[in-house]
Design an enzyme around this catalytic site. Structure first.
Site, mmCIF file in Angstrom:
data_model
loop_
_atom_site.group_PDB
_atom_site.id
_atom_site.type_symbol
_atom_site.label_atom_id
_atom_site.label_comp_id
_atom_site.label_asym_id
_atom_site.label_seq_id
_atom_site.Cartn_x
_atom_site.Cartn_y
_atom_site.Cartn_z
ATOM 1 N N ARG A 1 -1.218 -29.460 -12.853
ATOM 2 C CA ARG A 1 -0.539 -28.267 -13.367
ATOM 3 C C ARG A 1 0.969 -28.471 -13.619
ATOM 4 N NH1 ARG A 1 -0.096 -23.963 -11.163
ATOM 5 N NH2 ARG A 1 -0.543 -22.627 -12.922
ATOM 6 N N ARG B 1 -8.553 -18.611 -9.555
ATOM 7 C CA ARG B 1 -7.271 -18.904 -8.924
ATOM 8 C C ARG B 1 -7.003 -18.101 -7.657
ATOM 9 N NH1 ARG B 1 -3.469 -21.072 -12.030
ATOM 10 N NH2 ARG B 1 -4.592 -20.218 -13.813
ATOM 11 N N CYS C 1 1.974 -43.878 -15.335
ATOM 12 C CA CYS C 1 2.918 -44.340 -16.353
ATOM 13 C C CYS C 1 3.064 -43.285 -17.446
ATOM 14 C CB CYS C 1 2.468 -45.672 -16.935
ATOM 15 S SG CYS C 1 2.380 -46.941 -15.688
HETATM 16 C C1 LIG Z 1 -10.917 -20.111 -16.191
HETATM 17 C C2 LIG Z 1 -11.703 -18.893 -16.349
HETATM 18 C C3 LIG Z 1 -11.767 -17.947 -15.322
HETATM 19 C C4 LIG Z 1 -10.956 -18.046 -14.061
HETATM 20 O O1 LIG Z 1 -9.599 -17.934 -14.321
HETATM 21 P P1 LIG Z 1 -8.550 -17.795 -13.107
HETATM 22 O O2 LIG Z 1 -7.229 -17.775 -13.798
HETATM 23 O O3 LIG Z 1 -8.750 -19.000 -12.268
HETATM 24 O O4 LIG Z 1 -8.877 -16.545 -12.391
HETATM 25 C C5 LIG Z 1 -12.600 -16.870 -15.478
HETATM 26 N N1 LIG Z 1 -13.333 -16.707 -16.598
HETATM 27 C C6 LIG Z 1 -13.293 -17.585 -17.614
HETATM 28 C C7 LIG Z 1 -14.134 -17.344 -18.805
HETATM 29 C C8 LIG Z 1 -12.472 -18.694 -17.532
HETATM 30 O O5 LIG Z 1 -12.426 -19.565 -18.544
#
Ligand SMILES: *Cc1c(COP(=O)(O)O)cnc(C)c1O
Length: 416
Positions: free
Chosen positions: A310, A275, A341
């Site tokens: 989201r 993220r 829908c």
């Molecule tokens: C989704 C995920 C991430 C990344 O998460 P962010 O919130 O996008 O930083 C990292 N490690 C694992 C194992 C994940 O499932």
């Protein structure tokens, strides 16, 4: 009015939309690179620090290539993500394979690429051994259960399906060593979209404490700890980004206080954020096509939750800017909706915005991670193009929009 900055303006998008019809996702390369450098600089005190970008956030090879350039590895959890990484030349220990409920064929691919395999459960030691063989380096994912609090996206650790319990770690490391594994890592991922810098420092302390206990109890010296991802981003204009320098300083203080005196220095530190790496630097650009007055006021746009799930899935806030009306008063209250829908197909509910007219461009902010990638085709909706705003100001298409031919590609009409 609360605002969020944009790397483009109305005239730019109007021009761009003539070549690439809305909706599209647009990523800002310059900001992605600057942010990646900021993270690397923050942790430069830590020898061998590496961020493995969580590929699921933005699984586009052109984005991965930019991040590889900046020294990032890839955090993969599926066959497709492993292959994407391979295609951009991210291989070997530049890949962290953090999967769960993993099929043997994916372990085989991870082994072929010499990725660092991060096991999600103690039973997977034998599963991996029996199906593809253990690698020289093995990592375990730790689930601290009641010892830590999670948050809404990832849930409470006790309710989470992931990882080893504490006691299983010691047993697992011994077992792997007895089977000939010689190098070890420890991983955890306990929160997502967390804005409190101190949370990540606590995660580091928790892993450092475990590294010390593992060394004491099993005589195994870990090579690295992976703090996971989960660094949050300020989706709301009034929120502040996580201070990476503060995270780094807190982790360093804990390292100097715990790891160094225990004689476990050097211990590599890694992270696997998705993220915070791309989220704020991607925008969903869409156009108002309808407005509707019933019990409430609605603005209908030409995208839907297939393009950004989201808000519909978690009730997540995504800021919206109406291009060309940045300085206009936000004196109308509307729901901004898509065409699915499903009544949760709403990008915003009761949002104060300037008066929107049909044809206006709306920019939905912070769509660069877990945006396009969460797309789906329910209701026959098609996933949009992805465009890259390059450092020289030009735009390159890095994924075309889906067409109906893509949607129908898995059907055989000839057997009707
Ligand atoms: C989704 C995920 C991430 C990344 O998460 P962010 O919130 O996008 O930083 C990292 N490690 C694992 C194992 C994940 O499932």
């Amino acid at each position: 009015m609360s605002t969020k900055a944009l790397p483009f303006d109305h005239a730019f998008i109007e021009q761009l939309a003539q070549e690439y019809p809305t909706p599209f996702h647009l990523y800002d390369e310059k900001s992605i690179r600057e942010n990646a450098r900021r993270l690397n600089v923050a942790f430069q005190w830590s020898e061998g620090f590496r961020e493995y970008f969580a590929v699921k956030a933005t699984p586009n090879p052109h984005i991965l290539k930019i991040l590889k350039d900046e020294g990032f590895g890839a955090d993969c959890s599926s066959m497709a993500e492993l292959i994407l990484s391979e295609k951009v030349g991210i291989t070997g220990e530049e890949i962290m394979f953090t999967s769960n409920d993993t099929p043997a064929c994916e372990y085989a691919k991870a082994r072929e690429l010499r990725a660092t395999i991060n096991l999600d459960d103690i039973s997977h030691i034998d599963y991996l051994d029996a199906n593809v063989g253990l690698s020289e380096l093995i990592c375990f994912r730790y689930n601290p259960g009641p010892l830590r609090e999670g948050n809404v996206i990832i849930g409470s650790p006790e309710e989470a399906k992931y990882g080893f319990m504490r006691e299983q770690l010691f047993e697992g490391y011994r077992k792997c060593r007895d089977k000939g594994v010689s190098r070890f890592g420890l991983h955890t991922m306990v929160a997502s979209n967390e804005l409190n810098a101190e949370f990540f420092v606590e995660t580091a302390r928790m892993l450092f404490e475990l590294a010390i206990e593992i060394a004491e109890k099993t005589d195994i010296r870990l090579e690295f700890v992976n703090l996971g991802g989960g660094i949050g981003i300020p989706y709301r204009p009034e929120e502040e980004p996580v201070n990476l320098e503060a995270v780094s300083a807190g982790v360093k203080a804990a390292y100097d206080e715990m790891i160094v005196p225990a004689g476990l220095d050097p211990l590599r530190i890694c992270m696997e954020n998705g993220r915070m790496v791309t989220g704020p630097y991607g925008f969903l650009v869409t156009r108002a096509i309808h407005s509707k007055e019933i019990y409430k006021s609605y603005v209908g746009v030409d995208s839907c939750m297939a393009n950004l799930m989201r808000p519909g899935m978690y009730g997540a806030y995504h800021h919206i800017t109406v291009l060309g009306k940045e300085d206009a008063p936000c004196d109308t209250t509307v729901d901004v909706v898509g065409s699915l829908c499903e009544n949760n197909d709403k990008f915003a509910i009761d949002r104060q915005l300037p008066k929107i007219e049909t044809g206006d461009f709306l920019v939905i902010h912070d769509a660069g991670a877990h945006g396009h990638s969460m797309g789906f085709q329910y209701n026959g909706k098609l996933r949009s193009a992805e465009l890259l705003l390059q450092e020289d100001g030009s735009v390159r298409q890095i994924r075309r929009a889906e067409t109906l031919d893509d949607y129908f590609a898995t059907l055989d009409f000839s057997t009707l």
